[in-house]
Scaffold this motif. Structure first.
Motif, PDB file in Angstrom:
ATOM      1  N   THR A 198      55.998  33.322  33.720  1.00  0.00           N
ATOM      2  CA  THR A 198      55.021  33.682  34.750  1.00  0.00           C
ATOM      3  C   THR A 198      54.566  35.126  34.590  1.00  0.00           C
ATOM      4  N   LEU A 199      53.251  35.299  34.628  1.00  0.00           N
ATOM      5  CA  LEU A 199      52.618  36.615  34.574  1.00  0.00           C
ATOM      6  C   LEU A 199      51.910  36.834  35.903  1.00  0.00           C
ATOM      7  N   ARG A 200      52.432  37.747  36.695  1.00  0.00           N
ATOM      8  CA  ARG A 200      51.898  37.953  38.030  1.00  0.00           C
ATOM      9  C   ARG A 200      50.453  38.453  37.995  1.00  0.00           C
ATOM     10  N   GLY A 201      49.663  37.947  38.956  1.00  0.00           N
ATOM     11  CA  GLY A 201      48.294  38.403  39.128  1.00  0.00           C
ATOM     12  C   GLY A 201      48.078  38.911  40.534  1.00  0.00           C
ATOM     13  N   GLY A 202      46.825  39.007  40.925  1.00  0.00           N
ATOM     14  CA  GLY A 202      46.508  39.570  42.222  1.00  0.00           C
ATOM     15  C   GLY A 202      46.761  38.640  43.383  1.00  0.00           C
ATOM     16  N   SER A 203      46.999  37.358  43.118  1.00  0.00           N
ATOM     17  CA  SER A 203      47.314  36.407  44.188  1.00  0.00           C
ATOM     18  C   SER A 203      48.387  35.452  43.692  1.00  0.00           C
ATOM     19  N   ASP A 204      48.996  34.711  44.638  1.00  0.00           N
ATOM     20  CA  ASP A 204      50.026  33.746  44.277  1.00  0.00           C
ATOM     21  C   ASP A 204      49.444  32.476  43.675  1.00  0.00           C
ATOM     22  N   ARG A 205      48.163  32.214  43.913  1.00  0.00           N
ATOM     23  CA  ARG A 205      47.559  31.007  43.335  1.00  0.00           C
ATOM     24  C   ARG A 205      47.498  31.176  41.822  1.00  0.00           C
ATOM     25  N   LYS A 206      47.972  30.174  41.105  1.00  0.00           N
ATOM     26  CA  LYS A 206      48.160  30.366  39.664  1.00  0.00           C
ATOM     27  C   LYS A 206      47.331  29.405  38.825  1.00  0.00           C
ATOM     28  N   ILE A 207      46.940  29.916  37.682  1.00  0.00           N
ATOM     29  CA  ILE A 207      46.358  29.116  36.611  1.00  0.00           C
ATOM     30  C   ILE A 207      47.505  28.773  35.673  1.00  0.00           C
ATOM     31  N   VAL A 208      47.680  27.495  35.387  1.00  0.00           N
ATOM     32  CA  VAL A 208      48.767  27.041  34.521  1.00  0.00           C
ATOM     33  C   VAL A 208      48.203  26.738  33.141  1.00  0.00           C
ATOM     34  N   ALA A 211      37.491  44.540  39.187  1.00  0.00           N
ATOM     35  CA  ALA A 211      37.327  45.958  38.877  1.00  0.00           C
ATOM     36  C   ALA A 211      36.224  46.125  37.829  1.00  0.00           C
ATOM     37  N   ASP A 212      35.539  47.268  37.863  1.00  0.00           N
ATOM     38  CA  ASP A 212      34.402  47.475  36.971  1.00  0.00           C
ATOM     39  C   ASP A 212      34.775  47.351  35.500  1.00  0.00           C
ATOM     40  N   GLU A 213      36.018  47.724  35.158  1.00  0.00           N
ATOM     41  CA  GLU A 213      36.398  47.702  33.742  1.00  0.00           C
ATOM     42  C   GLU A 213      36.827  46.330  33.261  1.00  0.00           C
ATOM     43  N   CYS A 214      36.850  45.344  34.146  1.00  0.00           N
ATOM     44  CA  CYS A 214      37.310  44.003  33.773  1.00  0.00           C
ATOM     45  C   CYS A 214      36.172  43.207  33.133  1.00  0.00           C
ATOM     46  N   GLU A 255      44.408  44.185  37.984  1.00  0.00           N
ATOM     47  CA  GLU A 255      43.123  44.044  38.661  1.00  0.00           C
ATOM     48  C   GLU A 255      42.203  43.057  37.941  1.00  0.00           C
ATOM     49  N   CYS A 256      42.464  42.830  36.660  1.00  0.00           N
ATOM     50  CA  CYS A 256      41.663  41.897  35.866  1.00  0.00           C
ATOM     51  C   CYS A 256      42.266  40.500  35.845  1.00  0.00           C
ATOM     52  N   ARG A 257      43.354  40.325  36.588  1.00  0.00           N
ATOM     53  CA  ARG A 257      43.988  39.006  36.708  1.00  0.00           C
ATOM     54  C   ARG A 257      44.049  38.645  38.194  1.00  0.00           C
ATOM     55  N   PRO A 258      42.938  38.174  38.772  1.00  0.00           N
ATOM     56  CA  PRO A 258      42.948  37.867  40.206  1.00  0.00           C
ATOM     57  C   PRO A 258      43.951  36.793  40.583  1.00  0.00           C
TER      58      PRO A 258
END
Length: 519
Positions: A268-278, A20-23, A310-313
């Motif tokens: 866990t902090l949900r993002g825009g996809s299930d693939r996660k950064i640990v 998103a533009d604001e990210c 939107e800023c956490r893909p």
């Protein structure tokens, strides 16, 4: 050294999905935890005291972390629970003839002495002399802890290094750093048990006041012979008595094993996809430097949760792992601790497309301590803080040029100086996947499971003792490093998985075809 820096202001110019533009891919320092807040965290950690795995203090720290991160909006928590036999040390004492000498503490996971203590003749065996039945059976063995020198040149390209950030030119490439090798206590205790010795006393080059309560090695397996650490003054006195001939005395070490439960907390902090950064760190340790990673994680979680989804893909999972100080968590055949158990789980999830990368945070903001002569006629050395320098931060990053370039850019932009990015912390073996089997600490299980990994780690000389507190932390540096690795989380968000994985995609395929691995 390394690749050219990427354009930070231009969003790092990495292959990415649209944001998103604001990210922003840069953390807003004005909305991030302040130095004062991080100092409050560190002081709270110090109040818990030493935290051996499964101890009351360790349990309280985990509970506190869970309460803190559960209060972050959008966070959901779960846990991985383990049953262990906790090892605890009680009274220790030592006499030589009629003279008492202070003991710095039992070597972790060693045995108790018989009721009334082990009374025997002392024998001093210098380094290089094997402990055998002929020289040790029935005796109390006295040994010196060795020191190891690590040349700084190792951490520069083309050896282990990828890049070095040292704008003040404070690192002498031709110099080296030395550290007391506490793991030798486990090696010598095992040899003493085989030889039939009554006990082992390991003599440090440091004074009692700086090594009391030292906690290493920490395998989590019974060693089977009583053993303890002595400060340099007590060791010198004991060796002098032995040199005069016929030194006998009594060594008392009370220990106990107690069934206990310990756990890893996942947030866990949900993002825009299930693939996660640990983002992960262990929770057991002796002082606020050893396991301050969870404090940085709390600051990261609060900031990242404040951003719109939107800023956490990618989803972000924060993991507070247990059993760093109990490495054989699941039995004698596997050395892994809680991080190894979690890494195996992530390995399976990676194949399902649910894991992007792992960032392991340890020892951020560690001040440098030098071992210097004590002056006068005092034997040995003492640790003295160098207020002008922080400890060299070693920064292993797995085989991805895109990820290494991102990390380098953020380290330099946040001025996390005296940082050496390395390919690994063991010699390369091109017949093994991965090629470097060690990342030097808590990051090792993740790289061994072929997970894209970033794992900063320092090696302060005071790491294993509770005798050092928040004064051993440069809080401003800790904050800058925490900001840098929060930037890295943001930068990884839109990065493609092929760029994050780099050569690990090929290596995982090699492993599936039967290539030799580290685990």
């Amino acid at each position: 050294m390394g690749l050219p820096l990427l354009a930070v202001a231009a969003g790092l110019a990495l292959p990415a999905t649209a944001l998103a533009d604001e990210c922003s891919l840069l953390t807003d320092g004005g909305s991030f935890a302040t130095n004062a807040q991080l100092l409050d965290y560190a002081e709270q950690l110090e109040e818990f005291g030493p935290r051996p795995t499964g101890s009351a203090a360790h349990t309280e720290y985990i509970d506190w972390l869970e309460d803190e991160i559960s209060a972050v909006p959008g966070i959901t928590t779960s846990e991985l629970s383990y049953e262990i036999d906790r090892w605890d040390s009680g009274t220790t004492s030592l006499t030589v003839g009629s003279t008492s000498l202070p003991v710095a503490g039992a070597v972790p996971f060693t045995a108790a002495t018989p009721s009334g203590g082990a009374r025997a003749e002392y024998v001093y065996l210098p380094s290089g002399t094997n402990i055998t039945a002929a020289n040790s059976a029935g005796k109390i063995v006295v040994r010196d802890l060795p020191w190891n020198n690590a040349p700084y040149l190792l951490f520069y390209p083309p050896l282990l290094g990828w890049s070095v950030y040292d704008p003040g030119l404070t690192i002498n490439m031709l110099g080296s750093d030395s550290t007391e090798i506490l793991a030798q206590a486990g090696v010598d205790a095992a040899a003493a048990r085989t030889a039939g010795a009554a006990a082992v006393l390991m003599v440090s080059q440091l004074p009692h006041s700086q090594i009391a309560g030292t906690y290493a090695p920490y395998e989590g397996l019974p060693i089977g012979v009583p053993a303890a650490f002595l400060g340099v003054d007590e060791g010198t006195a004991l060796k002098a008595a032995i040199a005069r001939g016929g030194a006998t005395g009594t060594f008392v070490s009370e220990v106990r094993w107690t069934p206990a439960r310990t756990r890893t907390v996942l947030a866990t902090l949900r993002g825009g996809s299930d693939r996660k950064i640990v983002v992960t760190s262990h929770t057991d340790g002796m002082n606020p430097v050893w396991d301050n990673g969870p404090l940085s994680i709390l600051a990261q979680a609060r900031y990242l949760a404040s951003l719109p989804i939107e800023c956490r893909p990618k989803t972000i999972q924060f993991a507070f792992t247990t059993a760093h100080l109990y490495q054989h968590l699941t039995g004698p055949d596997r050395r892994e601790g809680g991080a190894g158990q979690y890494a195996a789980q992530l390995d399976r999830e990676y194949d399902e497309g649910r894991v992007a990368a792992v960032i392991v945070l340890e020892h951020l903001g560690a001040r440098r301590y030098d071992a210097v002569g004590r002056g006068g006629s005092l034997p040995g050395k003492q640790l003295v803080a160098d207020r002008s320098l922080n400890e060299l931060l070693l920064l292993p990053v797995t085989d991805s040029n895109a990820m290494r370039s991102l990390v380098r850019a953020r380290i330099e932009a946040r001025d996390v100086r005296r940082t050496a990015m390395v390919k690994g912390l063991s010699a390369a073996d091109l017949a093994t996947v991965p090629h470097h089997c060690s990342f030097g600490g808590e990051g090792t299980p993740y790289v061994q499971h072929l997970l894209p990994t970033i794992s900063p780690i320092a090696a302060p000389k005071m790491l294993f003792t509770p005798q050092f507190g928040v004064e051993a932390l440069d809080i401003d540096l800790m904050r800058r490093a925490t900001l840098a690795f929060t930037d890295v989380v943001l930068g990884l968000g839109p990065m493609s998985q092929s760029d994050i994985a780099g050569d690990f995609t090929f290596m995982r395929d090699q492993r599936a075809r039967g290539a030799r691995t580290c685990v």
